[in-house]
Scaffold this motif. Structure first.
Motif, PDB file in Angstrom:
ATOM      1  N   GLY A 173     -15.598 -15.860  -8.017  1.00 23.68           N
ATOM      2  CA  GLY A 173     -14.545 -16.858  -8.112  1.00 23.68           C
ATOM      3  C   GLY A 173     -13.290 -16.344  -8.788  1.00 23.68           C
ATOM      4  N   ALA A 174     -13.150 -15.027  -8.879  1.00 22.72           N
ATOM      5  CA  ALA A 174     -11.952 -14.421  -9.490  1.00 22.72           C
ATOM      6  C   ALA A 174     -10.884 -14.205  -8.425  1.00 22.72           C
ATOM      7  CB  ALA A 174     -12.311 -13.086 -10.133  1.00 22.72           C
ATOM      8  N   LEU A 175      -9.638 -14.114  -8.866  1.00 21.95           N
ATOM      9  CA  LEU A 175      -8.562 -13.707  -7.978  1.00 21.95           C
ATOM     10  C   LEU A 175      -8.677 -12.210  -7.747  1.00 21.95           C
ATOM     11  CD1 LEU A 175      -5.830 -14.470  -6.528  1.00 21.95           C
ATOM     12  CD2 LEU A 175      -4.704 -13.659  -8.615  1.00 21.95           C
ATOM     13  N   ALA A 176      -8.799 -11.807  -6.485  1.00 19.73           N
ATOM     14  CA  ALA A 176      -8.854 -10.391  -6.131  1.00 19.73           C
ATOM     15  C   ALA A 176      -7.433  -9.870  -5.979  1.00 19.73           C
ATOM     16  CB  ALA A 176      -9.632 -10.196  -4.831  1.00 19.73           C
ATOM     17  N   GLY A 177      -7.010  -9.005  -6.886  1.00 17.61           N
ATOM     18  CA  GLY A 177      -5.679  -8.415  -6.835  1.00 17.61           C
ATOM     19  C   GLY A 177      -5.720  -7.057  -6.164  1.00 17.61           C
ATOM     20  N   ILE A 178      -4.859  -6.858  -5.168  1.00 21.54           N
ATOM     21  CA  ILE A 178      -4.796  -5.605  -4.424  1.00 21.54           C
ATOM     22  C   ILE A 178      -3.400  -5.027  -4.608  1.00 21.54           C
ATOM     23  CG2 ILE A 178      -4.986  -4.512  -2.156  1.00 21.54           C
ATOM     24  CD1 ILE A 178      -6.779  -6.882  -1.329  1.00 21.54           C
ATOM     25  N   LEU A 179      -3.327  -3.746  -4.934  1.00 21.30           N
ATOM     26  CA  LEU A 179      -2.054  -3.082  -5.200  1.00 21.30           C
ATOM     27  C   LEU A 179      -1.474  -2.453  -3.936  1.00 21.30           C
ATOM     28  CD1 LEU A 179      -2.967  -1.485  -8.605  1.00 21.30           C
ATOM     29  CD2 LEU A 179      -0.923  -2.888  -8.232  1.00 21.30           C
ATOM     30  N   ALA A 180      -0.156  -2.642  -3.761  1.00 24.34           N
ATOM     31  CA  ALA A 180       0.565  -2.076  -2.623  1.00 24.34           C
ATOM     32  C   ALA A 180       1.882  -1.489  -3.114  1.00 24.34           C
ATOM     33  CB  ALA A 180       0.846  -3.156  -1.583  1.00 24.34           C
ATOM     34  N   THR A 181       2.415  -0.531  -2.380  1.00 27.01           N
ATOM     35  CA  THR A 181       3.751  -0.027  -2.692  1.00 27.01           C
ATOM     36  C   THR A 181       4.763  -0.652  -1.747  1.00 27.01           C
ATOM     37  OG1 THR A 181       3.687   1.884  -1.179  1.00 27.01           O
ATOM     38  CG2 THR A 181       2.805   2.195  -3.414  1.00 27.01           C
ATOM     39  N   GLU A 182       5.933  -0.981  -2.275  1.00 23.19           N
ATOM     40  CA  GLU A 182       7.056  -1.465  -1.470  1.00 23.19           C
ATOM     41  C   GLU A 182       7.867  -0.243  -1.071  1.00 23.19           C
ATOM     42  OE1 GLU A 182       8.280  -4.393   0.267  1.00 23.19           O
ATOM     43  OE2 GLU A 182       8.790  -5.432  -1.595  1.00 23.19           O
ATOM     44  N   GLY A 183       7.403   0.438  -0.016  1.00 18.46           N
ATOM     45  CA  GLY A 183       7.976   1.712   0.379  1.00 18.46           C
ATOM     46  C   GLY A 183       7.181   2.867  -0.199  1.00 18.46           C
ATOM     47  N   ALA A 184       7.217   4.011   0.497  1.00 21.71           N
ATOM     48  CA  ALA A 184       6.450   5.190   0.064  1.00 21.71           C
ATOM     49  C   ALA A 184       7.306   6.206  -0.665  1.00 21.71           C
ATOM     50  CB  ALA A 184       5.782   5.849   1.272  1.00 21.71           C
ATOM     51  N   HIS A 185       8.497   5.826  -1.106  1.00 24.76           N
ATOM     52  CA  HIS A 185       9.325   6.760  -1.862  1.00 24.76           C
ATOM     53  C   HIS A 185       8.728   7.149  -3.214  1.00 24.76           C
ATOM     54  CE1 HIS A 185      10.971   2.721  -1.171  1.00 24.76           C
ATOM     55  NE2 HIS A 185      11.007   2.600  -2.479  1.00 24.76           N
ATOM     56  N   PRO A 186       7.755   6.392  -3.799  1.00 19.53           N
ATOM     57  CA  PRO A 186       7.091   6.916  -5.002  1.00 19.53           C
ATOM     58  C   PRO A 186       6.357   8.235  -4.777  1.00 19.53           C
ATOM     59  CG  PRO A 186       6.773   4.557  -4.884  1.00 19.53           C
ATOM     60  CD  PRO A 186       7.393   4.969  -3.571  1.00 19.53           C
ATOM     61  N   LEU A 187       6.130   8.598  -3.522  1.00 19.05           N
ATOM     62  CA  LEU A 187       5.553   9.929  -3.272  1.00 19.05           C
ATOM     63  C   LEU A 187       6.504  11.030  -3.727  1.00 19.05           C
ATOM     64  CD1 LEU A 187       4.007   9.529   0.311  1.00 19.05           C
ATOM     65  CD2 LEU A 187       2.797   9.652  -1.882  1.00 19.05           C
ATOM     66  N   GLU A 188       7.790  10.691  -3.803  1.00 21.63           N
ATOM     67  CA  GLU A 188       8.810  11.646  -4.247  1.00 21.63           C
ATOM     68  C   GLU A 188       8.771  12.948  -3.451  1.00 21.63           C
ATOM     69  OE1 GLU A 188       8.234  11.794  -8.532  1.00 21.63           O
ATOM     70  OE2 GLU A 188       9.427   9.970  -8.799  1.00 21.63           O
ATOM     71  N   GLY A 189       8.491  12.802  -2.146  1.00 23.14           N
ATOM     72  CA  GLY A 189       8.535  13.951  -1.258  1.00 23.14           C
ATOM     73  C   GLY A 189       7.346  14.884  -1.326  1.00 23.14           C
ATOM     74  N   ASP A 190       6.285  14.469  -2.028  1.00 20.48           N
ATOM     75  CA  ASP A 190       5.128  15.347  -2.236  1.00 20.48           C
ATOM     76  C   ASP A 190       3.849  14.595  -1.872  1.00 20.48           C
ATOM     77  OD1 ASP A 190       3.192  17.110  -3.075  1.00 20.48           O
ATOM     78  OD2 ASP A 190       3.999  17.376  -5.105  1.00 20.48           O
ATOM     79  N   ILE A 191       3.170  15.042  -0.824  1.00 20.52           N
ATOM     80  CA  ILE A 191       1.935  14.390  -0.384  1.00 20.52           C
ATOM     81  C   ILE A 191       0.896  14.359  -1.499  1.00 20.52           C
ATOM     82  CG2 ILE A 191      -0.035  14.575   1.200  1.00 20.52           C
ATOM     83  CD1 ILE A 191       2.417  13.529   2.557  1.00 20.52           C
ATOM     84  N   ALA A 192       0.918  15.346  -2.381  1.00 21.42           N
ATOM     85  CA  ALA A 192      -0.060  15.387  -3.471  1.00 21.42           C
ATOM     86  C   ALA A 192       0.019  14.160  -4.363  1.00 21.42           C
ATOM     87  CB  ALA A 192       0.140  16.657  -4.304  1.00 21.42           C
TER      88      ALA A 192
END
Length: 385
Positions: A173-192
């Motif tokens: 009965g808990a709220l299931a929180g799922i994390l998403a990114t608003e755009g993939a620029h946090p990758l900062e150009g590095d797949i790693a």
């Protein structure tokens, strides 16, 4: 005490007062100016709608709540989303998107990546210094915020990373929180850096936001380009990792390119349908049909650029159009709450939308699918084991 010393003390006092205003007052003022709820009469809900609402496990594919400086666990007087208001609507699943960059002069036609209004906001909100110059660290920081709220929620909120954790949260009965990114620029150009996002708990990756990035063109950028070579590499790596791809804000060329190389079901977390609301925010219907045909999910937003009419009846009309075009099993809620949008019902008032869906001729079963069960099924099938 010398006159000079008195002057210096006075200056320090003024600076201290200015700092208090900046760090205590400004964050709330900024949010009030961005996340508005229009004045409206209290919604009157039919008995049938109230009964359906009580049976829902409501799910929402997009909110930007972790961007703002307030206590998610307490009922707030600003913004659109907090845990008590989500509980008012029988919410079972909430996707929390991390906004990490926002160009100045934001619009739906054309933006560049040269400016960033968040540079000042994160400092005024006293985010950790590591976030000041790193989009990756801003994403990690928002994940940490959500995890801290979960730890302090007495089990009412759980951050889920796997299908098993998802089911366990729903069963408790808990709220299931799922994390998403608003755009993939946090990758900062590095797949790693995908590993860092994975470790932080992210399970949905949006490819673009309001500007073109290293992966390809935004729907609101300057190039209208498709995936770059790095973007193609990133899409394959995201899928190999078991992450869900979100095409909200991606250019139509990017959507086409992803459909050409992707084998996994996709989502468009917060959007409208072009045929129901012809604005620059919505991509053409044929692409939505193809996403749905491959098992994808479309989250219908609650703000003007997505649905044109932000009333519960207007949102329900867009949902009716989407269900008729895509199939009811491929339609969900994607509010964009707390995303610098103006709405006419907050997250605790969605019984009004249930009532409006009834008026559109949806059956109780169809309403339960749209309001949450479609998302629950999709997450069970697509979150990693």
């Amino acid at each position: 005490m010398s006159r000079l010393l008195k002057i210096l003390i006075g200056i320090l006092v003024l600076l201290a007062i200015a700092a208090i205003i900046a760090f205590a007052v400004l964050p709330a003022a900024v949010e009030r100016s961005q996340n508005k709820t229009l004045d409206h009469e209290t919604y009157v809900i039919s008995d049938e709608a109230a009964a359906i609402q009580d049976s829902l496990r409501l799910a929402d594919l997009h909110t930007d709540t972790m961007l703002w400086k307030r206590d998610f666990l307490k009922r707030g007087e600003r913004g659109h989303v907090d845990l008590p208001r989500l509980q008012d609507s029988n919410s079972a699943v909430q996707v929390f998107a991390a906004v990490t960059k926002s160009p100045s002069g934001l619009n739906y036609e054309e933006n560049t990546a040269e400016s960033d209004d968040l540079d000042l906001l994160v400092k005024v909100q006293l985010w950790a210094p590591r976030t000041w110059n790193s989009l990756l660290e801003r994403a990690v920081y928002q994940s940490e915020k959500l995890h801290h709220f979960a730890e302090d929620s007495d089990g009412a909120l759980r951050v889920v990373r796997t299908a098993a954790e998802f089911d366990a949260a729903l069963s408790a009965g808990a709220l299931a929180g799922i994390l998403a990114t608003e755009g993939a620029h946090p990758l900062e150009g590095d797949i790693a850096n995908l590993d860092r996002l994975w470790t932080a708990g992210y399970r949905i990756i949006g490819l673009q936001h309001f500007f073109d990035n290293a992966l390809g063109g935004s729907l609101h950028g300057v190039t209208n380009a498709g995936l770059t070579d790095f973007g193609q590499e990133a899409v394959r790596a995201i899928e190999e990792k078991g992450l869900i791809i979100d095409l909200a804000h991606s250019s139509e060329a990017v959507v086409e390119d992803v459909l050409a190389i992707s084998n996994a079901p996709l989502i468009v977390s917060h959007t409208g349908l072009k045929g129901a609301c012809d604005t620059p925010r919505n991509i053409r219907d044929e692409l939505m049909v193809e996403i749905a045909r491959r098992g994808g999910l479309i989250g219908i937003g609650y703000w003007d650029a997505a649905v044109c009419d932000v009333s519960p009846d207007g949102i329900a009309q867009s949902i009716r159009y989407a269900a008729d075009l895509l199939g009811v099993e491929h339609v969900a809620y994607g509010s964009d709450y707390d995303g610098a949008v103006t709405v006419i019902m907050d997250s605790g008032e969605r019984a009004a939308l249930t009532d409006a869906l009834l008026a559109q001729g949806f059956t109780p079963r169809e309403i339960r699918l749209i309001a949450g069960e479609n998302v629950i099924r999709f997450m069970r099938e697509n979150l990693p084991e």
